[in-house]
Design an enzyme around this catalytic site. Sequence first.
Site, PDB file in Angstrom:
ATOM      1  N   GLU A 250     -20.661  49.337  66.592  1.00  0.00           N
ATOM      2  CA  GLU A 250     -20.497  50.121  67.730  1.00  0.00           C
ATOM      3  C   GLU A 250     -20.715  49.789  68.880  1.00  0.00           C
ATOM      4  O   GLU A 250     -20.013  49.954  69.841  1.00  0.00           O
ATOM      5  CB  GLU A 250     -21.534  51.482  67.539  1.00  0.00           C
ATOM      6  CG  GLU A 250     -21.377  52.320  66.266  1.00  0.00           C
ATOM      7  CD  GLU A 250     -22.318  51.940  65.259  1.00  0.00           C
ATOM      8  OE1 GLU A 250     -22.607  52.692  64.598  1.00  0.00           O
ATOM      9  OE2 GLU A 250     -22.809  50.433  64.985  1.00  0.00           O
TER      10      GLU A 250
ATOM     11  N   CYS B 257     -26.762  54.301  63.630  1.00  0.00           N
ATOM     12  CA  CYS B 257     -28.307  54.499  63.739  1.00  0.00           C
ATOM     13  C   CYS B 257     -28.859  55.316  65.036  1.00  0.00           C
ATOM     14  O   CYS B 257     -28.056  55.491  66.002  1.00  0.00           O
ATOM     15  CB  CYS B 257     -28.810  53.263  63.637  1.00  0.00           C
ATOM     16  SG  CYS B 257     -28.476  52.044  65.300  1.00  0.00           S
TER      17      CYS B 257
ATOM     18  N   ALA C  27     -24.666  26.087  26.975  1.00  0.00           N
ATOM     19  CA  ALA C  27     -24.931  24.652  27.065  1.00  0.00           C
ATOM     20  C   ALA C  27     -24.731  24.100  25.589  1.00  0.00           C
ATOM     21  O   ALA C  27     -24.847  24.873  24.576  1.00  0.00           O
ATOM     22  CB  ALA C  27     -26.403  24.157  27.651  1.00  0.00           C
TER      23      ALA C  27
ATOM     24  N   TRP D 270     -19.505  20.351  33.210  1.00  0.00           N
ATOM     25  CA  TRP D 270     -19.438  21.587  33.613  1.00  0.00           C
ATOM     26  C   TRP D 270     -18.703  22.506  32.663  1.00  0.00           C
ATOM     27  O   TRP D 270     -17.669  21.791  31.929  1.00  0.00           O
ATOM     28  CB  TRP D 270     -18.638  21.661  34.974  1.00  0.00           C
ATOM     29  CG  TRP D 270     -19.268  21.042  36.085  1.00  0.00           C
ATOM     30  CD1 TRP D 270     -18.853  20.112  36.391  1.00  0.00           C
ATOM     31  CD2 TRP D 270     -20.094  21.828  36.814  1.00  0.00           C
ATOM     32  NE1 TRP D 270     -19.625  19.622  37.723  1.00  0.00           N
ATOM     33  CE2 TRP D 270     -20.627  20.872  37.845  1.00  0.00           C
ATOM     34  CE3 TRP D 270     -20.672  23.232  36.673  1.00  0.00           C
ATOM     35  CZ2 TRP D 270     -21.647  20.922  38.986  1.00  0.00           C
ATOM     36  CZ3 TRP D 270     -21.579  23.141  38.139  1.00  0.00           C
ATOM     37  CH2 TRP D 270     -21.966  22.146  38.859  1.00  0.00           C
TER      38      TRP D 270
ATOM     39  N   THR E 174     -34.789  26.643  33.751  1.00  0.00           N
ATOM     40  CA  THR E 174     -33.672  26.263  34.435  1.00  0.00           C
ATOM     41  C   THR E 174     -34.107  25.035  35.471  1.00  0.00           C
ATOM     42  O   THR E 174     -33.484  23.963  35.427  1.00  0.00           O
ATOM     43  CB  THR E 174     -32.655  27.159  34.921  1.00  0.00           C
ATOM     44  OG1 THR E 174     -32.292  28.432  33.992  1.00  0.00           O
ATOM     45  CG2 THR E 174     -31.487  26.432  35.473  1.00  0.00           C
TER      46      THR E 174
ATOM     47  N   LEU F 111     -28.991  25.231  43.567  1.00  0.00           N
ATOM     48  CA  LEU F 111     -28.620  26.642  43.753  1.00  0.00           C
ATOM     49  C   LEU F 111     -28.474  27.064  45.238  1.00  0.00           C
ATOM     50  O   LEU F 111     -29.000  28.310  45.760  1.00  0.00           O
ATOM     51  CB  LEU F 111     -29.859  27.767  43.166  1.00  0.00           C
ATOM     52  CG  LEU F 111     -29.950  27.419  41.651  1.00  0.00           C
ATOM     53  CD1 LEU F 111     -31.204  28.259  41.033  1.00  0.00           C
ATOM     54  CD2 LEU F 111     -28.793  27.631  40.956  1.00  0.00           C
TER      55      LEU F 111
ATOM     56  N   GLU G 270     -28.953  33.326  38.284  1.00  0.00           N
ATOM     57  CA  GLU G 270     -28.274  32.362  37.509  1.00  0.00           C
ATOM     58  C   GLU G 270     -29.673  31.492  36.787  1.00  0.00           C
ATOM     59  O   GLU G 270     -30.434  31.149  37.115  1.00  0.00           O
ATOM     60  CB  GLU G 270     -27.601  31.119  38.285  1.00  0.00           C
ATOM     61  CG  GLU G 270     -26.443  31.556  38.763  1.00  0.00           C
ATOM     62  CD  GLU G 270     -25.732  30.745  39.542  1.00  0.00           C
ATOM     63  OE1 GLU G 270     -25.608  29.516  39.255  1.00  0.00           O
ATOM     64  OE2 GLU G 270     -24.953  30.856  40.687  1.00  0.00           O
TER      65      GLU G 270
ATOM     66  N   GLY H 126     -31.441  30.617  32.275  1.00  0.00           N
ATOM     67  CA  GLY H 126     -31.136  30.788  30.933  1.00  0.00           C
ATOM     68  C   GLY H 126     -31.342  31.824  29.983  1.00  0.00           C
ATOM     69  O   GLY H 126     -31.583  32.830  30.486  1.00  0.00           O
ATOM     70  N   PRO H 127     -31.249  31.682  28.679  1.00  0.00           N
ATOM     71  CA  PRO H 127     -30.956  32.986  27.743  1.00  0.00           C
ATOM     72  C   PRO H 127     -32.469  33.723  27.932  1.00  0.00           C
ATOM     73  O   PRO H 127     -32.089  35.010  27.548  1.00  0.00           O
ATOM     74  CB  PRO H 127     -30.632  32.444  26.698  1.00  0.00           C
ATOM     75  CG  PRO H 127     -31.196  30.907  26.563  1.00  0.00           C
ATOM     76  CD  PRO H 127     -31.242  30.510  27.990  1.00  0.00           C
TER      77      PRO H 127
END
Length: 364
Positions: A46, A69, A156, A164, A190, A198, A293, A295-296
């Site tokens: 604004e 606000c 994987a 990749w 990971t 990352l 991101e 792992g399982p």
Amino acid sequence: MTLAMRAARQGLYSTDPNPRVGCVLARDEQVIATGWHVSSGQAHAEIMALRQAGDRARGSHAYVTLEPCCHAGKTGPCTTALIDAGVAQVTYALRDPDPRVAGQGRQALLDAGITVRSGLLEQQAADLNIGFIARHRRGRPWVRLKLAISLDGRIAASDGSSQWITGEAARQDVQHWRARASVIMTGSGTVNWDNPRLNVRLSELDMPGLDRQQHRQPRRVVLSSGFAVDPAARVLAEPETALVIGCRDSAGRRALEQAGISTWMAPLSESGVDLAAALSHLAEQGVNEVHVECGPALAGNLLENALVDELLIYQADCLLGDQGLPMLQLPGMKTIRDAQRLPSAELRQFGPDRRFRYVLTENL
């Protein structure tokens, strides 16, 4: 309001922990000025629009994607600025969930004799600020889990290699999701296996409206019950933006802190770190969106505890075999009756790969 929403999206990667907000001032269907919030500490949408408009703002109609606000933080109240500028009408899309505003901004404008409407393109505004809403309404961030899998559901190969699975176009799309997040989170498994960075690897050419000075790297958070993370890991390369969360004090924690890396002791759960408590702690730090991101084991734990709001699955046309690493560990599922049914997915193609996007939390 569509123009205001478009302006708000220019702050997609930079406003955190603040909401993404756009504002358009108009008179007689003619746009006078457009503003958007660039980053925390800078002028709100604004204010930017009012500065552009100058004296032309008097008698105008302000279209704002979020309720203005009415409190003073790093900047002054937008309601006061709108009133002082002589704006005649205000239409906003979404009520601000921040308890410091939450209807009080609307009331301040009404008390000043300004005509106020709300709810126009409300869902679009909510989608743009889903993490900000989640943090204020339920006390934890919006959690987005990303997985990249083969056609047979493996993340994987049997030797652990995963770079990749998907192609360049899919990986570039992931960068945009990382960039909009407050935090990128993973597990120590990971980190110790892949040693990923990352971080966000996008130029200003890939991020419309954003220049290098406004580029923001999300904070990196690693979960490790015993703080078993090498302080030299690449994900911790910038200690000021890194955090390791564990639940068992150890020499590993002391080594991390000696390296200048922040740690936090979470409550202990049956599976290790109490994930709900960890997410609540992040919300207290102003974290809106968490991009995961991992792992399982961690992925399965998050899903099993209903802590995933959005699921991104990138699938490539390749097979990694039954010895490959599965995408999830969900040990409690024994029969078809235990199957977790997902809502319909949004499907998009990125080169040869597909992205399935599931929104698991519909109402906050």
